[in-house]
Motif scaffolding. Structure first.
Motif, PDB file in Angstrom:
ATOM      1  N   ARG A 200      31.186  21.639  44.697  1.00  0.00           N
ATOM      2  CA  ARG A 200      31.246  20.264  45.200  1.00  0.00           C
ATOM      3  C   ARG A 200      31.689  19.307  44.097  1.00  0.00           C
ATOM      4  O   ARG A 200      31.265  19.416  42.955  1.00  0.00           O
ATOM      5  CB  ARG A 200      29.877  19.857  45.722  1.00  0.00           C
ATOM      6  CG  ARG A 200      29.852  18.490  46.342  1.00  0.00           C
ATOM      7  CD  ARG A 200      28.463  18.173  46.867  1.00  0.00           C
ATOM      8  NE  ARG A 200      28.476  16.842  47.426  1.00  0.00           N
ATOM      9  CZ  ARG A 200      28.308  16.560  48.700  1.00  0.00           C
ATOM     10  NH1 ARG A 200      28.086  17.516  49.563  1.00  0.00           N
ATOM     11  NH2 ARG A 200      28.346  15.320  49.116  1.00  0.00           N
TER      12      ARG A 200
ATOM     13  N   ASP B 179      32.472  13.947  47.480  1.00  0.00           N
ATOM     14  CA  ASP B 179      32.301  14.314  48.888  1.00  0.00           C
ATOM     15  C   ASP B 179      33.099  15.553  49.270  1.00  0.00           C
ATOM     16  O   ASP B 179      33.091  15.966  50.428  1.00  0.00           O
ATOM     17  CB  ASP B 179      32.735  13.154  49.792  1.00  0.00           C
ATOM     18  CG  ASP B 179      31.816  11.961  49.680  1.00  0.00           C
ATOM     19  OD1 ASP B 179      30.625  12.163  49.365  1.00  0.00           O
ATOM     20  OD2 ASP B 179      32.277  10.826  49.894  1.00  0.00           O
ATOM     21  N   ASN B 180      33.801  16.142  48.322  1.00  0.00           N
ATOM     22  CA  ASN B 180      34.658  17.297  48.584  1.00  0.00           C
ATOM     23  C   ASN B 180      33.924  18.596  48.282  1.00  0.00           C
ATOM     24  O   ASN B 180      33.274  18.725  47.246  1.00  0.00           O
ATOM     25  CB  ASN B 180      35.917  17.228  47.718  1.00  0.00           C
ATOM     26  CG  ASN B 180      36.725  16.004  48.009  1.00  0.00           C
ATOM     27  OD1 ASN B 180      37.272  15.872  49.090  1.00  0.00           O
ATOM     28  ND2 ASN B 180      36.779  15.081  47.060  1.00  0.00           N
ATOM     29  N   GLU B 181      34.042  19.553  49.195  1.00  0.00           N
ATOM     30  CA  GLU B 181      33.402  20.849  49.021  1.00  0.00           C
ATOM     31  C   GLU B 181      34.418  21.975  49.194  1.00  0.00           C
ATOM     32  O   GLU B 181      35.302  21.898  50.040  1.00  0.00           O
ATOM     33  CB  GLU B 181      32.294  21.047  50.059  1.00  0.00           C
ATOM     34  CG  GLU B 181      31.157  20.083  49.904  1.00  0.00           C
ATOM     35  CD  GLU B 181      30.096  20.252  50.968  1.00  0.00           C
ATOM     36  OE1 GLU B 181      28.996  19.716  50.769  1.00  0.00           O
ATOM     37  OE2 GLU B 181      30.359  20.903  52.002  1.00  0.00           O
TER      38      GLU B 181
END
Length: 78
Positions: free
Chosen positions: A55, A58-60
């Motif tokens: 992560r 907010d990006n995974e």
């Protein structure tokens, strides 16, 4: 400012170990932190059946991923 890079993992997870090795082999320009989901209640609720998960903000990036996918994702989130 760049978001913190976090690998959600747990002890004894061979897939998590593979993901960490990919990170160690990547040409990272920032450090990363490994969070054991067992020690973090919110992370456990969110990731217990998904680990390893990388992560940044907010990006995974969810497993499975390979070195090429990791590099592409890192470029996209930086």
């Amino acid at each position: 400012m760049r978001a913190e890079l976090v690998l959600y993992s747990t002890w004894g997870c061979h897939l998590c170990e593979q993901a960490e090795q990919l990170l160690l082999q990547a040409d990272l320009t920032q450090p990363f932190k490994v969070v054991d989901i067992v020690e973090d209640e919110q992370a456990f609720e969110r990731y217990r059946v998904m680990i390893p998960v990388l992560r940044s903000g907010d990006n995974e990036l969810c497993w499975p991923f390979d070195a090429a996918q990791l590099v592409t994702w890192l470029k996209e989130v930086s």
